[in-house]
Scaffold this active site. Structure first.
Site, PDB file in Angstrom:
ATOM      1  CE1 TYR A 246      14.013  11.108  -3.317  1.00 27.68           C
ATOM      2  CE2 TYR A 246      14.956   9.606  -4.940  1.00 27.68           C
ATOM      3  CZ  TYR A 246      14.187   9.813  -3.811  1.00 27.68           C
ATOM      4  OH  TYR A 246      13.592   8.753  -3.162  1.00 27.68           O
TER       5      TYR A 246
ATOM      6  CB  SER B 262      15.867   6.223  -3.184  1.00 28.28           C
ATOM      7  OG  SER B 262      15.477   5.985  -4.520  1.00 28.28           O
TER       8      SER B 262
END
Length: 269
Positions: free
Chosen positions: A160, A147
């Protein structure tokens, strides 16, 4: 990726391929001539829809449920798909999850779930795939979908960001250690992509305005899949240990984004 013989077509396994980036990648790699192993967690019908698209491209497809919160048993699913398809040449660690919870409100179970799905699961699947690739000979490709938050933080996404940052460095270590076996390992770091995960399934990205992104819109899953397919293919044979941002220039904004904020909304997840 070395070219398999005509009798043994190449095989790619893609985790979380029931929708979004995973589905787009499965179809793109099928177009490149690979048979596809598809894992899913909660959307079996989505996985079957992906398999149908792969078969429409003339390639074999196999599906299997994988729950990366159940480790290490979940990694057995990778071996199962490899047995059913006969080999593995490409692994795409795409399955992921996250939170939108302030740091002070996080509980340990939620943190562990995100770390297992986004970091420990890819570690175990990557290890299983690399062992098989090494035993087969001829090398292989591993692509870890991280990401933009592999590189930059986000409020409300502590587990995350920790997991994706860890997966980015894991990618680099894997690249160093697996190079002698002819296995390349790279990361792809998407920004905002129109997928079910971002609540934008089947959205025409060219109709969505994102003023904070230099290209002015979210990305399409197929745009990420194209980069994954490049890294999984023969043209990327000298690329390893890199992280490829697919974010419309989002990461380049940095202080530009900060200096142009007009309120405190960013403080809330």
């Amino acid at each position: 990726m070395p070219a398999p013989t005509s009798a043994t077509p190449g095989v790619a396994v893609i985790t979380g391929a029931d929708s979004g980036i995973g589905r787009a990648t499965a179809v793109r790699l099928a177009e490149a001539g690979l048979d596809i192993g598809i894992t899913w967690h909660s959307d079996e019908q989505g996985a079957e829809d992906t398999a149908r698209e792969v078969r429409a491209k003339g390639r074999r497809a196999q599906t299997a449920r994988m729950d990366l919160t159940r480790l290490p048993q979940a990694a057995d699913v990778l071996d199962e798909l490899c047995e059913r398809l006969g080999r593995i040449d490409v692994l795409v660690n795409n399955a992921g999850t996250g939170t939108a919870t302030p740091f002070l409100d996080l509980n340990l179970d939620d943190v562990r779930e995100v770390l297992d799905v986004d970091l420990v699961g890819p570690f175990l699947c990557g290890q299983r795939a690399a062992r098989r690739m090494t035993a087969q000979g001829g090398g292989g490709r591993i692509v870890n979908v991280t990401s933009v938050h592999e590189h930059q933080p986000r409020v409300g996404a502590a587990p995350y960001c920790a997991a994706k940052g860890g997966l980015g460095l894991l990618t680099q270590v894997m690249a160093l250690e697996l190079a002698e076996h002819g296995i390349t390992v790279n990361a792809v770091a998407p920004g905002e992509i129109a997928t079910p995960m971002t609540g934008q399934e089947d959205t025409d990205v060219h109709t969505v305005h994102r003023p904070g992104v230099p290209l002015g819109r979210p990305g399409d899953a197929r745009e990420v899949a194209a980069v994954i397919a490049f890294l999984a293919g023969p043209d990327a044979s000298y690329v390893t240990g890199a992280s490829w941002s697919v974010d419309g220039g989002m990461l380049r904004m940095g202080p530009m984004a900060g200096s142009h904020l007009t309120g405190d909304d960013w403080r809330r997840p």
